[in-house]
Design an enzyme around this catalytic site. Structure first.
Site: not given
Ligand code: SF4
Length: 758
Positions: A91, A180-181, A347, A384-385
């Site tokens: 990503k 999420c948290m 999560m 996650g965010q």
């Molecule tokens: S911040 Fe998260 S999505 Fe972006 S490179 Fe690092 S691990 Fe991957």
């Protein structure tokens, strides 16, 4: 041979995982070109200038260099001087592509005769201000609301929070971090009196035991996973314990995997604590001098805790969790006897009815065994965010919260913020506003008339989504997003095109309390504006321009860091100039010459901690962290003959949340997260074959998915990802929530499965 659903062009799921080293057992992420030609980037245009920045996606907050030519991002690469040591996951490497995919929102739109039509910014913002003003005048300030995101910049969340709570005068200010948290927040605050992790990523370089519970770290936080594997490679005696109902890629690498039933974590942790006590692994100094004990509203003692956890001998807990007693004992022994244990969770723990109790169970295991406050020894929740921590938790941009760990229900906290924001005493209401699920319920009932949604997609992410999607048709919905259509903009009365990532400037705070700067390096497409510009414009049109005086990212940051000095979150020393030069700084950081704080609550290391002892838990009046006596509770949505399977949801490596951002990326379009993992025994029982279309039904709704027979799930359980807008799994999930955090329990509900008949 390629998987059936994988096209030869583009990046296949197998390729992506091979880049992560899953098949080889050795992780090689960066540089990508070193991955044996598994997948090559499209040729890039020569770079005119490289800019220091940060990945747009997850809470790891990886540093990256951003190559720009002719007002276009043409390349990205990992920043080798940042904490991620130059690594990026799939990503991260797609940060260039996400800007130029299809579906960007380019101009404002207003719904006319049932259809969204192009409008000018003036027309759109006038309409928004008029409708909000009319609702406030007729029904009061609590008839309007804001629903934000852990992806907005800190300046944006801070400004929205100030505008709604101190300007408009409503606490109806919530957002997707609630989903999420929120349980991590209540877990930390009830244990330490203050939110946010105590440790830092560097701790991973010193741990001898990683206790990973409710986190598929390899896929969801791959760069942190790599850092843990680095430790194991250099110190092979390092143990990895994974607690997860599924045999995920993370679990496949574990020395010990505990595939517990979803929602049974409290029983497991109580049992492990019982093992610590029975086998002499308790840190007596910690218990006597730094801990207190509590059950509900009652004060308790360590002796009470002993009796409480004695109700969870390994044999009993093993039955509740569906694992072997020996594995519980081995996990407890490995956790307690290592030189330094670090726990990771996300999560899997947070999205439960007992999310808060699960969080403080992990924290308690660290406190009791003394695995706390030393390099490598800490409990550590991940997010996650990218800015749930810095943007929403720290600024108090939730319906019950105020900046710097304050609460709206606390009169002193309200007065402090009213003084700091220079508004009359009494402006901030004492009652928490609607939390996420309750807010959309209030919109459905007509109690909330107008809602401004920024940078998130509740039409897809809310549990029991059919109910709330219907509600969105009723309210006056304003949606600012970088993409259109989404499952939320389709319900909007006004769509506002928003700039994203490096099309605007701002600060984010990652999961280790590190604030870092995202520079603006290119212009946004079409007529898109930053969310901060939209909020400043809205404030002026609605009559609060005098309150929102800071209008640029730097001015808002300066206001916010000065306000932070009046709290234990003090980061006044993190100036814009430092952010421009350094690779982020960890708060607390009270002065410009302070280096930042790696570990909290340690006198001599944390500038907020005082005294000469090992710890000062300054968030608590008595300076002691609290160990809670929590009991396992039976699931709310039990399985029956009609709904005989447990449904669980999660994520995969390559896609992001609701795929509004990663869905349009051509390289990722061959990866379809539209499957239902089902164990072959269950598939046989329900006459389902690989690739069959199946209907998953719960007490709330149903969704169609493609069967994928898999040993990753255990018999009796099925799993689907949360990603696909074509297959809205949240039509099935339950909107019951943790009573303390109000976080919905996505991780467990009862379903039936049947093959679709044509
Ligand atoms: S911040 Fe998260 S999505 Fe972006 S490179 Fe690092 S691990 Fe991957």
């Amino acid at each position: 041979m390629a998987d059936k659903d994988e096209k030869p062009e583009g990046l296949t799921r197998r390729d992506a995982l091979r880049v992560l080293g899953v098949s080889a057992g050795i992780a090689m992420i960066a540089p990508l070109s070193g991955c044996g030609g598994v997948w090559e980037r499209q040729p890039v245009i020569p770079v005119d200038a490289w800019h220091k920045g940060v990945c747009r996606f997850c809470g790891t907050g990886c540093g990256m260099m951003i190559g720009v030519t002719d007002n276009k991002v043409v390349d990205v690469k990992g920043d080798e001087y940042a904490h991620n040591r130059g690594r990026l996951c799939i990503k991260g490497l797609m940060n260039r592509e996400i800007l130029y995919g299809e579906g960007r929102a380019l101009y404002p739109m207003i719904r006319k005769n049932g259809k969204l039509e192009r409008a000018t910014w003036d027309e759109a913002m006038d309409l928004v201000a008029t409708r909000f003003r009319e609702a406030i005048d007729e029904y009061g300030p609590d008839s309007v609301a804001f629903y934000g995101s852990g992806q907005l910049y800190t300046q944006e969340s801070y400004t929205a929070n100030k505008l709604f709570k101190a300007g408009i005068g409503t606490n109806n200010m919530d957002g997707n971090p609630r989903l999420c948290m929120a349980s991590a927040v209540t877990g930390y605050t009830s244990s330490f009196g203050k939110d946010e992790p105590a440790g830092c990523y560097e701790d991973m370089d010193y741990s001898d035991c990683f206790f990973i519970t409710g986190s598929n770290t390899l896929e969801c936080h791959p760069i942190l996973w790599e850092r843990m594997l680095d430790r194991k490679r250099s110190h092979p005696e390092t143990r990895i314990i994974v607690v997860d109902p599924r045999r995920t890629f993370t679990a496949m690498h574990a020395d010990l995997h505990l595939p517990i039933y979803p929602g049974t974590d409290v029983a497991l942790y109580n049992s492990m604590m019982n093992e610590f006590i029975e086998n002499g692994f308790i840190d007596r100094d910690m218990v006597e001098n730094y801990l207190s004990f509590q059950e509900g509203k009652q004060k308790r003692t360590f002796e009470d805790l002993k009796k409480h956890v004695a109700q969870y001998p390994a044999e009993r807990a093993a039955k509740i969790c569906g694992i072997s007693p020996r594995d519980i004992q081995e996990a407890a022994f490995t956790f307690a006897s290592s030189k330094a244990t670090l726990s990771i969770w996300t999560m899997g723990l947070n999205q439960q009815v007992q999310g808060t109790a699960s969080n403080r169970g992990v924290v308690a295991m660290h406190l009791l065994t003394g695995h706390f406050g030393r390099p490598g020894a800490t409990p550590f929740s991940l997010t996650g965010q990218p800015n749930a921590c810095g943007g929403v938790r720290d600024t108090g941009s939730l319906s019950h919260a105020l900046p710097g760990g304050r609460l709206v229900a606390n009169a002193t906290h309200r007065e402090e913020m009213e003084d700091l924001w220079k508004v009359p005493r009494g402006r901030i209401g004492p009652k928490p506003g609607y939390h996420a699920v309750a807010l959309f319920e209030a919109i459905a009932k007509g109690d909330v008339k107008c809602c401004l949604v920024m940078c998130t997609n509740p039409g897809q992410t809310l549990p029991n989504s059919n109910l709330y999607r219907k509600g969105m048709e009723k309210g006056f919905m304003v949606v600012a997003d970088s993409f259109h259509p989404t499952e939320t903009t389709i319900f909007a009365d006004v769509v506002l095109p928003a700039a994203m990532w490096v099309e605007k400037e701002g600060v984010k705070g990652n999961a280790e309390r590190r604030y870092h700067l995202y520079p603006k390096v290119v212009d946004p497409p079409g007529e898109a504006r930053s969310d901060l510009d939209i909020l400043v414009d809205f404030a002026e049109r609605i009559g609060h321009g005098d309150l929102i005086t800071a209008k640029t990212p730097k001015d808002v940051w300066d206001e916010w860091r000065h306000i932070s000095a009046h709290s234990k979150y003090n980061f006044e020393g993190i100036t814009y100039e430092r952010l421009q030069k350094e690779r982020g700084i960890l708060w607390p950081c009270p002065t410009e010459d302070h280096p930042g704080t790696k570990r909290r609550y340690i006198p001599g290391e944390d500038p907020m901690a005082h005294g000469g002892g090992r710890f000062d838990f300054y968030g608590k009046p008595d300076g002691r962290a609290t160990v809670w006596l929590d009991s396992h509770e039976e699931p709310v949505d039990p399985y029956t003959d009609e709904f005989p399977l447990i449904f669980n949801t999660g994520r995969i490596l390559e896609h992001w949340h609701t795929m509004t951002i990663t869905g349009p990326v051509p390289e990722l379009q061959s990866i379809h997260p539209d499957y239902l993992e089902i164990h072959p025994h269950d598939a046989h029982h329900f006459n389902i074959r690989e690739g069959d279309q199946v209907i998953v039904r719960s007490r709330r709704g149903e969704v169609e998915l493609r069967a994928k027979l898999s040993l990753v799930v255990r018999p009796g359980m099925v799993f689907a990802t949360m990603h696909s807008a074509k297959h809205l799994v949240n039509q099935v999930t339950h909107d019951v929530y943790d009573p303390f955090s109000k976080q919905p329990a996505y991780k467990r509900c009862a379903v039936s499965v049947r093959k679709k008949t044509v």
